[in-house]
Design a protein around this motif. Structure first.
Motif, PDB file in Angstrom:
ATOM      1  N   LEU A 216      47.547  51.946  38.214  1.00  0.00           N
ATOM      2  CA  LEU A 216      46.655  52.348  39.502  1.00  0.00           C
ATOM      3  C   LEU A 216      45.379  51.728  39.675  1.00  0.00           C
ATOM      4  O   LEU A 216      44.718  51.411  39.003  1.00  0.00           O
ATOM      5  CB  LEU A 216      46.086  53.888  38.915  1.00  0.00           C
ATOM      6  N   GLN A 217      44.992  51.074  41.245  1.00  0.00           N
ATOM      7  CA  GLN A 217      44.413  50.450  41.178  1.00  0.00           C
ATOM      8  C   GLN A 217      43.328  50.936  42.370  1.00  0.00           C
ATOM      9  O   GLN A 217      44.252  50.943  43.740  1.00  0.00           O
ATOM     10  CB  GLN A 217      43.580  49.739  40.974  1.00  0.00           C
ATOM     11  N   SER A 218      41.994  50.520  42.709  1.00  0.00           N
ATOM     12  CA  SER A 218      41.379  50.395  44.193  1.00  0.00           C
ATOM     13  C   SER A 218      41.463  49.350  44.527  1.00  0.00           C
ATOM     14  O   SER A 218      41.598  48.452  43.930  1.00  0.00           O
ATOM     15  CB  SER A 218      39.692  50.677  44.525  1.00  0.00           C
TER      16      SER A 218
ATOM     17  N   SER B 258      44.587  58.205  36.637  1.00  0.00           N
ATOM     18  CA  SER B 258      43.007  57.398  35.883  1.00  0.00           C
ATOM     19  C   SER B 258      43.625  55.648  36.778  1.00  0.00           C
ATOM     20  O   SER B 258      44.409  55.437  37.027  1.00  0.00           O
ATOM     21  CB  SER B 258      43.402  56.298  34.483  1.00  0.00           C
ATOM     22  N   ILE B 259      41.912  55.236  37.048  1.00  0.00           N
ATOM     23  CA  ILE B 259      42.607  54.282  37.911  1.00  0.00           C
ATOM     24  C   ILE B 259      41.611  52.724  37.259  1.00  0.00           C
ATOM     25  O   ILE B 259      40.211  52.823  36.868  1.00  0.00           O
ATOM     26  CB  ILE B 259      41.696  54.688  39.123  1.00  0.00           C
ATOM     27  N   ASN B 260      41.653  51.661  38.047  1.00  0.00           N
ATOM     28  CA  ASN B 260      41.427  50.554  37.102  1.00  0.00           C
ATOM     29  C   ASN B 260      41.101  50.618  35.500  1.00  0.00           C
ATOM     30  O   ASN B 260      39.446  50.137  35.742  1.00  0.00           O
ATOM     31  CB  ASN B 260      39.457  50.020  37.496  1.00  0.00           C
ATOM     32  N   ARG B 261      41.778  51.318  35.015  1.00  0.00           N
ATOM     33  CA  ARG B 261      42.160  50.985  33.523  1.00  0.00           C
ATOM     34  C   ARG B 261      41.108  52.087  32.834  1.00  0.00           C
ATOM     35  O   ARG B 261      39.833  51.913  32.402  1.00  0.00           O
ATOM     36  CB  ARG B 261      41.588  49.805  33.446  1.00  0.00           C
ATOM     37  N   SER B 262      40.433  52.920  33.898  1.00  0.00           N
ATOM     38  CA  SER B 262      38.931  53.873  33.074  1.00  0.00           C
ATOM     39  C   SER B 262      38.394  53.229  33.119  1.00  0.00           C
ATOM     40  O   SER B 262      36.991  54.032  32.412  1.00  0.00           O
ATOM     41  CB  SER B 262      39.687  54.805  32.780  1.00  0.00           C
ATOM     42  N   SER B 263      38.097  52.339  34.128  1.00  0.00           N
ATOM     43  CA  SER B 263      37.267  51.005  33.859  1.00  0.00           C
ATOM     44  C   SER B 263      36.170  50.729  35.046  1.00  0.00           C
ATOM     45  O   SER B 263      36.475  51.039  36.472  1.00  0.00           O
ATOM     46  CB  SER B 263      36.395  50.449  32.758  1.00  0.00           C
TER      47      SER B 263
END
Length: 964
Positions: free
Chosen positions: A601-603, A667-672
């Protein structure tokens, strides 16, 4: 003692035939001739039994025994190999402290005042306490110091209470200490000003009615720590009390139950920022002694004394007495304070590193091999590595020094006191063995002295790693110690040593027997996928030893993911509304996003996997529904997974970095986030930009751009437990643009914030009071949108080729959620064990996470080999095979074995942690035979390139083998 090779079936070749089959490259080997020491052959038998007992298989031992009078080596087994020593490392600290500080050394604590004391005893100024590392400073000591102030005529203080802990550096925890140990007293933070070993002692007593809250006592009493007592009294005598202190806080939460008929439950809890804790205890001591501190606002702040004369000085007991607490009680705090003390006294630097440097120089001076690693004083860190020979040599040296009696008297005595009080009772070792114990999960050690039947004192060291049960480890140590106490009159026989030869022995042995690998334990197995049963093992060495696998653990996680979920499995993410939109598109309610652990999951920003699952589609679907306004909140349902954000046993000093990201079902962007930076103009702050640009993260830029010839001191730090990132130091003008992936706190709220910001960018109006908070999807909520991740086959490829820890952990929790109804790492690990048991894989390994980041993980080369063999027979083997990095082509093997027969041939998983390296996978030989191999290497203390070079040589050699 001759080393026994604990391996199974043999394929024998004459040396002549071997030379005909293989053309061997030349490798540098040791020029030393290792003598075979068999003075105590009965120990051979004890070691041999380790590989034959179900309780001890996988445990590997290192033993060294010296006669301190003659200097003679009496017994050795893997004595040059390095092991994680646990608390045996305290012997290095104790010996160096006695040598450098001397037995009569005392620590001091000073009190200063500023301003004037009037005739009424009112101090119009500040009181400052300066610490010099006294590990024994107690609340009672502080009360006595307060009495001394009172005797000097001070009745009232009209200034501030200040604390000075500048004598040591501000690094509070040792390298590699585990975050989940942080709240326990044995893991207390280190500071030059410390009281009650920087912890509080809690006592919980069920002295009220059932259903009520038990009483709580806290020592020392202070207002620095907040305690939330949520425990309840229940019927019976059992207690299930849980005590937690969240990272970076001084709030202690007590939960669970305690039986009405049970005794009081006690626990020591370490505190955060200990110098301020000491200041609070000092404040209470002043008040208790009648010194008025109520007429002005009292602050407790840090300061630094540079000049002046103290008004009083408190001195500790001499070092000769302090090391009794250090060794007999195996006190970690004392060890760390002593390590920093020798650093500051000898090197003028109160740090872990300076103290370790002093010890290394001390050992070098006494001609003790320094091919070891020490990062702390207590042995809490699993990055520490020493050999039994080094330990026994140190003990032999100390036995000849003036302080030998002080040193030996500090050690626990078998059957008498300390950590040996209940061991070796009723044997010839009772009251004879004086030795330091060491114990952590997977590790057990015993080193010290024993007097033999001739009256000679023997120095011995027994280091054990790969331990599954501590009772079996201590039983082995006790048996060896008893044999030593009976020397030379032992009964019983040893075992005959027979060197095993395998088809590939002449190919691989010269590589592994190189001098620069002397301290490394290598577990290796090589087998054929094409030969019939009983002939498939072509080589093995220490193949059953349980070793730290690092990222080779991902082979198990990936294999189980394919077996249990299938290559086409897709993670989902759902969006709900708890109220329908009206005809104008207004929603008088909340948006709820439910996560199912999609790691992709990512922006729209490039901080996640390329071609991952875009959260913008959720917003697009809202727009398609005609929704223009939402009056409620953004609720996050991450209930699919548990709320343990970090893996068991992960290191606290890795928390900042993206490879150590926190875990949540949403979680988004590997939580980072990605912090991009580059120099600007000389004298101006470093330029940076954040991806994604979000209000969830605060960046404080304290850095500056400097001239091209200046030192590069630029660093990025994240405040513990908070989403505040600091840019610090100097960046030269010529430095290239760069970036750092930084982990965020509470990733589900981060994900919700990103989605909220995406909604606002898309023109969906949100209330100014709208919050991102946790919630749950309930019956009646309307699902508006659902995202689906790429298939597991793609996810596995990214995870394995890039060795992505976050993907592995999210997959492990998904396995637990799908197959056990519990989205936890422990449930996922059980799914892995259940699944791989069907491959016939021995379940004696320990798996606590999915990525191999945890040093609690223990795995053998044979177990990895069994996974590789089992997967080769599955219908989706090609997915698994193609997911692995390819030598010289991609992933973590892109730059290895280039322009060799292994290039574009070997498909294998790498694994690297400090002191650990592994490579496991598949290779096709020159004549087309398909082989599997697993190589786990633990214990290097210099460059990791030594291990990867050895692995590369083995890989290239296997690719070039021809059996025809």
């Amino acid at each position: 003692m001759k080393k026994m090779k604990r391996i199974g079936s043999k394929l024998l070749l004459s040396s002549a035939l071997a030379m005909q089959v293989f053309v061997l490259p030349a490798y540098a080997t040791s020029t030393e001739t290792t003598s075979v020491v068999r003075t105590i052959p009965q120990i051979d038998s004890l070691v041999d039994k380790l590989s034959k007992s179900l309780n001890t298989i996988g445990m590997h031992a290192g033993i060294a025994v010296y006669n301190t009078r003659t200097g003679e080596i009496l017994d050795e087994y893997d004595a040059d190999k390095t092991f994680v020593p646990a608390s045996n490392l305290k012997l290095f600290v104790a010996a160096a402290a006695l040598d450098k500080l001397k037995p009569d050394y005392r620590f001091k604590t000073e009190v200063y005042t500023t301003g004037q004391i009037n005739k009424q005893g009112v101090l119009h100024g500040d009181v400052i306490v300066k610490g010099y590392g006294d590990p024994s400073l107690s609340e009672e000591d502080m009360r006595n110091m307060a009495k001394e102030l009172s005797k000097k005529g001070i009745t009232s203080i009209r200034g501030d209470l200040l604390v000075d802990d500048s004598y040591y550096d501000d690094v509070r925890l040792g390298a590699g200490w585990m975050w989940d140990d942080e709240s326990y007293g044995y893991n207390a933070q280190i500071s030059a000003l410390a009281v009650h070993e920087n912890m509080i002692s809690l006592s919980i007593t069920p002295d009220d009615s059932i259903g009520e809250t038990p009483s709580l006592e806290m020592n020392p009493i202070n207002k620095y720590v907040t305690v939330q007592n949520n425990a309840k009294i229940v019927e019976g005598s059992n207690n299930k009390i849980v005590i937690d202190r969240p990272r970076g806080t001084n709030t202690i939460v007590i939960s669970g139950t305690i039986g009405k008929q049970s005794s009081a439950y006690t626990e020591d809890v370490a505190i955060d920022d200990p110098a301020l804790f000491a200041g609070n205890v000092w404040k209470n001591a002043l008040s208790t002694e009648g010194i008025d501190i109520t007429k002005t606002k009292v602050k407790i702040e840090k300061t630094k004394i540079t000049t002046g004369t103290p008004i009083l000085v408190h001195n500790s007991q001499p070092l000769s007495e302090l090391i009794v607490q250090l060794n007999k009680q195996s006190d970690n705090f004392y060890a760390e304070m002593l390590l920093k003390e020798i650093g500051v006294v000898v090197k003028n630097e109160g740090s872990f590193t300076a103290g370790a440097d002093v010890i290394e120089e001390f050992l070098k001076k006494e001609e003790i091999d320094t091919n070891y690693r020490q990062v702390d004083g207590s042995g809490l860190s699993r990055m520490d590595l020493i050999s039994p020979k080094q330990m026994a040599q140190l003990l032999k040296y100390v036995s000849q020094q003036e302080y030998k009696d002080v040193f030996e008297q500090s050690l626990p005595i078998a059957g008498v006191d300390g950590t040996l009080k209940s061991r070796m009772i009723g044997t010839s070792a009772e009251k004879n063995v004086h030795a330091k114990t060491g114990s952590m999960t997977g590790v057990n050690s015993l080193s010290g002295y024993v007097t033999d039947q001739n009256g000679d004192k023997l120095a011995f060291s027994i280091l054990l790693n790969g331990v599954r049960t501590s009772t079996s480890a201590t039983a082995f140590q006790d048996a060896v110690a008893v044999l030593l106490s009976q020397y030379p009159n032992q009964t019983g026989e040893g075992v005959q040593s027979i060197a095993d030869t395998f088809l590939l022995s002449t190919l691989i042995d010269p590589i592994l027997d190189q001098e620069n690998l002397k301290g490394v334990t290598t577990g290796i197995i090589v087998g054929s996928l094409d030969r019939k049963s009983g002939e498939e093992v072509l080589y093995q060495r220490e193949a059953d030893d349980l070793l730290t696998p690092a990222s080779n653990m991902k082979l198990l996680t990936g294999a189980t993911g394919l077996r249990e979920l299938g290559p086409d499995y897709s993670f989902k993410t759902e969006l709900y509304l708890n109220a329908p939109p009206n005809k104008h598109g207004k929603v008088d309610g909340d948006v709820i996003i439910k996560g199912y652990g999609d790691p992709t999951l990512q922006s729209e920003d490039p901080s996640g996997q390329q071609n991952g699952t875009k959260v913008a589609k959720l917003v697009e679907d809202l727009k398609k529904k005609g929704i223009t306004q939402i009056t409620g909140n953004i609720l996050i349902d991450d209930s699919q997974y548990d709320f343990q954000r970090l893996g068991t046993g992960w290191a606290w000093d890795d928390e900042t970095y993206g490879y150590n990201a926190q875990l949540s079902a949403l979680s988004i962007n590997r939580s980072s986030v990605l912090v991009n930076y580059q120099p600007s103009e000389v004298g101006k702050p470093v330029t940076f930009h954040l991806e994604p640009k979000t209000e969830y993260i605060q960046i404080i830029n304290e850095s500056k751009t400097v001239s091209a010839d200046s030192s590069n001191t630029f660093i990025i730090e994240k405040e513990r437990g908070k989403n505040i990132i600091y840019l610090k130091g100097d960046l030269p003008i010529g430095a290239h643009p760069n970036n750092e992936q930084i982990a965020v706190e509470e990733p589900s709220l981060y994900a919700g914030t990103i989605i909220k910001e995406e909604m606002e960018k898309a023109g969906i109006k949100l209330s100014k009071r709208a919050e991102v908070k946790t919630g749950l999807v309930t019956d009646g909520n309307e699902k508006i949108s659902q995202l689906s991740s790429p298939p597991l086959s793609d996810i596995l490829g990214y995870m394995t080729k890039n060795s992505d820890n976050f993907y592995a952990e999210m997959l492990l929790k998904r396995l637990g959620a799908d197959k056990k109804g519990e989205g936890s790492s422990s449930a996922g690990a059980q799914v892995v064990k259940d699944s791989l048991l069907k491959f016939g894989i021995d379940p004696t390994y320990r798996m606590v996470d999915g990525s191999g980041l945890s040093r609690y993980d223990m795995l053998s080369a044979r177990q990895i080999g069994s996974v590789l063999v089992g997967m080769s027979k599955e219908p989706y083997f090609d997915v698994y095979y193609q997911s692995l990095p390819i030598a010289g082509v991609d992933g973590t093997l892109k730059n290895r074995m280039v322009q060799t027969l292994a290039e574009n041939n070997i498909h294998a998983k790498t694994g690297t942690l400090t002191g650990v390296s592994g490579l496991s996978g598949y290779v096709t030989t020159k004549d087309g035979e398909h082989l599997y191999f697993a190589i786990l290497m633990n214990g290097y203390t210099s460059s990791s390139s030594i291990l990867t070079e050895a692995q590369n040589k083995i890989g290239v050699a296997l690719a070039g083998v021809s059996f025809k």
